[in-house]
Motif scaffolding. Structure first.
Motif, short mmCIF file in Angstrom:
data_model
loop_
_atom_site.label_atom_id
_atom_site.label_comp_id
_atom_site.label_asym_id
_atom_site.label_seq_id
_atom_site.Cartn_x
_atom_site.Cartn_y
_atom_site.Cartn_z
N ILE A 1 2.26 -20.93 -36.80
CA ILE A 1 1.02 -21.63 -37.40
C ILE A 1 1.13 -22.22 -39.23
N ILE B 1 -5.05 -27.83 -31.52
CA ILE B 1 -5.71 -26.96 -33.15
C ILE B 1 -6.58 -27.80 -34.13
N VAL C 1 -3.98 -17.32 -32.00
CA VAL C 1 -4.03 -18.01 -33.29
C VAL C 1 -5.45 -17.84 -33.86
#
Lengths: 227, 300
Positions: free
Chosen positions: A149, A134, A32
């Protein structure tokens, strides 16, 4: 459930939830982030905090953060290897009955000590894991799908915009979660895709002036599979 | 015999369903059935699945070799070279029963200790019980010179039996105690052993049911919360139990209680088990004075 969840996974011991699942959270977290970092602060909660050290939970998370799979034999030496890369590691332990028994929060910092990302994950048993938060926004994904994302300024038409870009490139959206922070007026979309979103497509999405960040993550089975 | 087409998804709830479906689709071989089950439900070609399982077998073999390379010592000191002691015993011909029996114990310890030392293992069904399948199945099939291809197929039988337990009870010590981890490992190992000995459905079911029955009620009480004491040596009892139960089934002894009912019993026992005996280290061996001394040392 797959029979390879019974005869498997191939993993570094000693515990599927405290070691293998922990490594997977670290791995997902660094996917991520997707950029270099100099320091991590890791907060272990509940059972992770109580019996984590004896199960190598700390080593497994650091290994995952370095990009090691749950079966990577470098996991026991992960602290040493992180140090060689000049990465500073901090740990703290907390009890919080509102959190999952096996939860961890990871903060990534840049060289200038700027906070790059705060991400939380849960080890949910048998080596499976989920990313649950997140930067303060609740999410829920575990590497079963290709993930996109997108962080953007909360203005009308953004979902239509990136939905159309993906559609033009024949990328199907299986699930879509959106949330926004009213104070910062930033929104976060987590898309579970049937195909991986390649760089040329993320580049097109990034060109929109309201888009703040785009991260494309491959499904874990592609990176974790042995055959 | 009319061929009934096999549907795109195979749904089974228990071993009885497996027996019925095998009849319906005219499948004789239990490994073939579970291979098809996995192939249909995961939409992956059988050849790919076989090669993946072959890799898992390879990791199991490597875990025995690595677990015997040097004495395995954990940072807690609770595990201190048990497999190596067994190696010495074998080298000095001091085995109580015979070298094959000692080798089963040694190999089981090797993998289970390697797991405790953060080595690479195949969780089967769990990391805490990872020594059982390699220790019993690989040692015996090597001794019997069973072809590798057959051993790979037997792992589909083991996986399938594990799936039946997972669907109707649990494979987790935190949920159902050690009976769910080492008990299940023992049951699926007995099934795989009997498959390798070319036994029929009834024989495989009986051996597997015996193995699970023998370990019913086993609690999960790890000292200092570590997968070390008593877990490592409980792998040995599960492994030796699998072989004993396979041998009884091989002799023609059949189970009175069907496998599915044994699994159900395990589920009920697990649900009756207090949480102090389900991996919380609040009961059993974990609260013995000697165990508490270890826990206190760990904290300081």
């Amino acid at each position: 459930m797959s029979l390879f969840d019974i005869i498997g996974p191939v993993m570094i011991g000693p515990s599927s939830s405290h070691t293998a699942g922990a490594a997977k959270i670290g791995f997902l977290a660094q996917s991520v982030l997707g950029k270099p970092f100099k320091k991590v602060h890791i907060t272990l909660f509940n059972s992770f905090a109580e019996t984590g050290l004896g199960h190598g939970t700390d080593k497994a998370i650091i290994g995952g953060i370095l990009g090691f799979r749950m079966d990577d034999e470098r996991i026991p030496r992960s602290f040493e290897l992180a140090r060689e890369q000049g990465i500073q590691i901090e740990f703290s332990c907390e009890k919080d009955s509102k959190k999952h028994p096996n939860e961890v929060c990871i903060e990534f910092y840049s060289e200038a000590e700027a906070l790059l990302l705060t991400i939380s994950g849960q080890s949910i048993g048998g080596g499976a894991a989920k990313i649950v938060e997140i930067n303060g926004t609740p999410v829920w994904f575990g590497g079963m799908h290709d993930i996109l994302i997108i962080q953007y300024k909360d203005v009308p038409g953004m979902v239509g915009f990136f939905g159309e870009v993906l559609g033009d490139h024949h990328i199907n959206i299986a699930y879509l979660d959106i949330s926004r922070d009213a104070v910062t007026e930033k929104a976060l979309a987590v898309l579970k895709l049937d195909q991986y979103c390649p760089e040329n497509v993320t580049d097109i999405i990034r060109k929109n002036i309201h888009i703040l960040d785009v991260i494309s993550i491959r499904r874990l089975s592609d990176q974790y599979s042995n055959t | 015999m009319t061929n009934i087409p096999i549907p795109n998804r195979i749904r089974i709830q228990n071993l009885h369903d497996v027996r019925m479906q095998m009849k319906k689709f005219d499948i004789q071989d239990l490994a073939e059935f579970f291979l098809l089950y996995e192939s249909k439900n995961q939409e992956i070609e059988p050849a790919v699945l076989l090669s993946k399982m072959d890799y898992h077998l390879q990791v199991m073999q490597e875990s025995i070799i690595k677990g015997l390379q040097k004495p395995n010592v954990t940072s807690s000191g609770l595990i201190n070279g048990g497999a190596d002691h067994m190696k010495q015993l074998l080298q000095h011909n001091q085995s109580l029963v015979g070298p094959l029996f000692s080798k089963v114990i040694m190999n089981t310890l090797a993998v289970s200790e390697l797991n405790a030392c953060m080595g690479r293992i195949v969780a089967s069904p769990t990391a805490g019980s990872a020594g059982v399948l390699p220790g019993a199945l690989l040692t015996i099939t090597q001794h019997k010179q069973i072809p590798r291809e057959k051993v790979v197929r037997s792992l589909f039988v083991a996986g399938g039996m594990g799936e039946m337990i997972s669907l109707n009870a649990s494979l987790s010590g935190a949920s159902h105690g050690c009976q769910a981890e080492n008990g299940s490992a023992s049951a699926i190992t007995a099934a795989a052993l009997l498959y390798c000995m070319d036994q029929d459905f009834d024989c495989i079911e009986s051996g597997s049911a015996f193995a699970l029955k023998n370990l019913l009620g086993l609690v999960c009480d790890p000292v200092a919360g570590l997968v070390e004491v008593p877990c490592v040596k409980r792998n040995v009892i599960a492994s030796v139990n699998a072989i004993a139960c396979a041998e009884m089934a091989l002799s023609g002894i059949r189970t009175v209680i069907p496998f599915d009912e044994v699994v159900k019993a395990m589920d009920l026992i697990g649900k009756d088990m207090p949480s102090s005996l389900r991996e919380t280290s609040l009961g059993g061996l974990a609260v013995c004075p000697a165990a508490k001394m270890v826990s206190n040392q760990k904290r300081s």
